[in-house]
Design an enzyme around this catalytic site. Structure first.
Site, PDB file in Angstrom:
ATOM      1  N   SER A 169     -24.327 -21.317  46.370  1.00  0.00           N
ATOM      2  CA  SER A 169     -24.375 -21.971  47.677  1.00  0.00           C
ATOM      3  C   SER A 169     -23.023 -22.633  47.906  1.00  0.00           C
ATOM      4  CB  SER A 169     -25.534 -22.978  47.695  1.00  0.00           C
ATOM      5  OG  SER A 169     -25.653 -23.590  48.946  1.00  0.00           O
ATOM      6  N   HIS A 204     -25.556 -18.747  50.037  1.00  0.00           N
ATOM      7  CA  HIS A 204     -25.799 -19.495  51.273  1.00  0.00           C
ATOM      8  C   HIS A 204     -24.439 -19.805  51.889  1.00  0.00           C
ATOM      9  CE1 HIS A 204     -29.451 -21.329  48.962  1.00  0.00           C
ATOM     10  NE2 HIS A 204     -29.665 -20.072  49.268  1.00  0.00           N
ATOM     11  N   ASP A 264     -32.512 -24.200  45.280  1.00  0.00           N
ATOM     12  CA  ASP A 264     -32.847 -22.784  45.379  1.00  0.00           C
ATOM     13  C   ASP A 264     -32.339 -22.064  44.130  1.00  0.00           C
ATOM     14  OD1 ASP A 264     -33.801 -20.405  46.443  1.00  0.00           O
ATOM     15  OD2 ASP A 264     -32.069 -20.084  47.739  1.00  0.00           O
TER      16      ASP A 264
END
Length: 187
Positions: free
Chosen positions: A11, A38, A131
């Site tokens: 991310s 992400h 996540d």
């Protein structure tokens, strides 16, 4: 046993971490690598081009029903969960966000664990949320190998820290050492 695939999640700070990871490889790996990042971008083509230009490796967005091939890096398209069907082909989904994300690292890791089991390597890098932690649990339960970037070396340590707390890891290393480990595990 040699792996059949590598799945990677990242991310915040992910593009830089992926550049370093891929730049540390001596060449393409003999297995497909599938990446969820992400990035916040609506168009992942530029992201793929940046990774390819810095690494010299084949990088493209994953496509529905595509069969992942060795020596290639596949990136989840923006706005879709990327998962593996039982046949080993990619599937794209617009199911609700998981851990505030779509694509979700957990969705990729969990489906890949069901397909590749003990022949899967899951790698979790820098990021700002949790996540990937649940996905790491599933990978380890199915006998796969989990590698987590040492949070002390991550640009944003929340994601690798959450994975270590929830799932632990088979290897927890600084980013420069992960490339060498992947090559050793794939040889």
């Amino acid at each position: 046993m040699p792996p059949q695939a590598i799945v990677v999640g990242c991310s915040a700070g992910g593009l830089s971490a992926l550049h370093q990871l891929l730049g540390g490889l001596s060449g393409p790996l003999p297995v497909p690598m599938v990446v969820v990042c992400h990035s916040g971008s609506e168009d992942m083509r530029v992201f793929c081009e940046l990774l390819a230009s810095r690494s010299g490796l084949a990088v493209s967005e994953a496509e529905e029903r595509q069969q992942p091939e060795p020596h290639h890096i596949y990136v989840a398209p923006s706005g879709y969960h990327l998962l593996l069907e039982r046949t080993g082909r990619f599937a794209l989904s617009v199911d609700p966000r998981v851990a505030f994300s779509r694509p979700s690292i957990d969705v990729l890791f969990e489906s890949a664990a069901e397909v590749w089991g003990e022949h899967l390597i899951a790698l979790l890098l820098t990021g700002a949320n949790s996540d990937g932690a649940e996905g790491c649990v599933r990978v380890r339960r199915r006998g796969g190998t989990v590698i987590v970037q040492d949070p002390r070396t991550a640009q944003v340590p929340a994601m690798p820290s959450a994975a270590l707390q929830l799932a632990g890891a088979d290897h927890c290393l600084p980013l420069p050492e992960i490339s060498l480990l992947l090559e050793a595990l794939c040889s």
